[in-house]
Scaffold this motif. Structure first.
Motif, PDB file in Angstrom:
ATOM      1  N   ASN A 175       0.710  -1.205  -0.009  1.00 12.40           N
ATOM      2  CA  ASN A 175      -0.057   0.158   0.015  1.00 12.40           C
ATOM      3  C   ASN A 175       0.841   1.303  -0.128  1.00 12.40           C
ATOM      4  O   ASN A 175       0.434   2.366   0.008  1.00 12.40           O
ATOM      5  N   VAL A 176       1.951   1.186  -0.062  1.00 12.82           N
ATOM      6  CA  VAL A 176       3.175   2.191  -0.235  1.00 12.82           C
ATOM      7  C   VAL A 176       3.718   2.157  -1.586  1.00 12.82           C
ATOM      8  O   VAL A 176       4.488   1.103  -1.749  1.00 12.82           O
ATOM      9  N   ALA A 177       3.443   3.237  -2.385  1.00 11.64           N
ATOM     10  CA  ALA A 177       4.230   3.488  -3.555  1.00 11.64           C
ATOM     11  C   ALA A 177       5.803   4.306  -3.314  1.00 11.64           C
ATOM     12  O   ALA A 177       5.783   4.866  -2.842  1.00 11.64           O
ATOM     13  N   GLN A 214      -4.228   6.001  -5.970  1.00  8.70           N
ATOM     14  CA  GLN A 214      -4.875   5.136  -5.051  1.00  8.70           C
ATOM     15  C   GLN A 214      -4.093   4.529  -3.962  1.00  8.70           C
ATOM     16  O   GLN A 214      -4.448   3.793  -2.902  1.00  8.70           O
ATOM     17  N   PHE A 215      -2.598   5.180  -3.702  1.00  7.75           N
ATOM     18  CA  PHE A 215      -1.811   4.943  -2.659  1.00  7.75           C
ATOM     19  C   PHE A 215      -2.176   5.811  -1.402  1.00  7.75           C
ATOM     20  O   PHE A 215      -2.258   7.016  -1.657  1.00  7.75           O
ATOM     21  N   SER A 216      -1.922   5.086  -0.275  1.00  6.85           N
ATOM     22  CA  SER A 216      -2.097   6.099   0.960  1.00  6.85           C
ATOM     23  C   SER A 216      -0.831   6.981   1.084  1.00  6.85           C
ATOM     24  O   SER A 216      -0.538   8.309   1.521  1.00  6.85           O
ATOM     25  N   ALA A 218       3.171   7.788  -0.714  1.00  3.91           N
ATOM     26  CA  ALA A 218       3.989   7.585  -1.963  1.00  3.91           C
ATOM     27  C   ALA A 218       5.564   8.185  -1.326  1.00  3.91           C
ATOM     28  O   ALA A 218       5.568   9.222  -0.858  1.00  3.91           O
TER      29      ALA A 218
END
Ligand SMILES: [Zn+2]
Length: 271
Positions: A175-177, A214-216, A218
């Motif tokens: 969930n982390v880019a 879409q990621f929380s 980055a």
């Protein structure tokens, strides 16, 4: 205290103000924006997302608690482009040339993958027979929409793009880019809670921003010599991703420098 006495106070919001603010945003499908709250004026505490024509908004400040949703009309372009990923809907679906094959059982491939610690099967890598390139397929929604190939010999260009989707190469399922420049770095970093996202250059296209929304979180981790671009990119992304962090690298991430990997892990612990 008796429970019955704790009647929650119904909050009254200025809906006119809120609708005005939201309609000014002109969000495309799949896009998220983070702005100052029209109710409590909280600094960038208010996010609005267009999810397939459902506008959803929400203020992060607990004391404010403003949230809501509203259906909006999707533009023809939005409907055509689905989640805003495939932009050129009139074009035929992307197809890799027939000389790009799944069989990667070549000495040059094995040497390259061993050098960078890449698992060719797990990554679904392919091979360009004609050009002797290791091919990284760009997969979105389970479909190969593009690909980019790294020369395994001294031939130029070092990287060749097979399509023109403009989409990033993505590796991993977290969930982390972690935004990097090239596929090797993305593949190296894309494990655990990290998704390696290679922008294949140092600039962010609209499609990248929409994808990253879409990621929380980055984390921008470009090459150390690209710091001004890193900072510019971070600024640009802040309207799309809630938490944008900059990782000051000592070396390109693909070299797995201990200091860099530790700093990257620490960013997450800081959450
Ligand atoms: Zn608020």
């Amino acid at each position: 205290m008796l429970k019955a006495l704790q009647v929650p106070q119904r909050k009254v919001y200025n809906m006119y103000n809120i609708y005005n603010t939201i309609s000014d945003l002109d969000l495309r499908n799949g896009e998220t924006k983070r702005i100052n709250c029209p109710n409590c004026n909280g600094y960038k505490t208010f996010t609005v997302t267009n999810n397939m024509g459902n506008l959803v908004w929400n203020c992060y400040k607990v004391s404010c608690g403003l949230k809501g949703g509203k259906r909006v009309h999707l533009s023809v372009d939005d409907i055509r482009s689905g989640f805003g990923i495939r932009q050129d809907s009139d074009a035929a679906p992307f197809q890799l040339p027939s000389y790009v094959v799944h069989d990667t059982n070549r000495r040059s491939v094995h040497l390259f993958c061993a050098q960078w610690g890449l698992d060719e099967d797990e990554l679904g890598l392919m091979y360009d027979v004609k050009d002797d390139r290791l091919v990284f397929p760009v997969v979105h929604d389970g479909v190969i929409v593009d690909a980019t190939g790294r020369a395994l010999n001294k031939h130029l260009p070092k990287w060749k793009r097979y399509g023109n989707s403009g989409l990033p190469y993505v590796s991993g399922h977290g969930n982390v880019a972690v935004v990097v420049e090239d596929c090797v770095s993305a593949a190296v970093v894309g494990c655990g809670s990290f998704v390696g996202v290679a922008v294949l250059g140092t600039s962010l296209a609209e499609a990248h921003k929409r994808y990253l929304s879409q990621f929380s979180t980055a984390v921008i981790a470009l090459d150390p010599d690209a710091l001004p671009k890193t900072l510019a990119m971070a600024k640009e992304l802040r309207g799309y991703v809630d938490d944008v962090q900059v990782l000051r690298l000592t070396d390109d991430l693909k070299y797995r420098n201990d200091v860099d990997i530790t700093n990257l892990t620490n960013i997450l612990k800081g959450d």
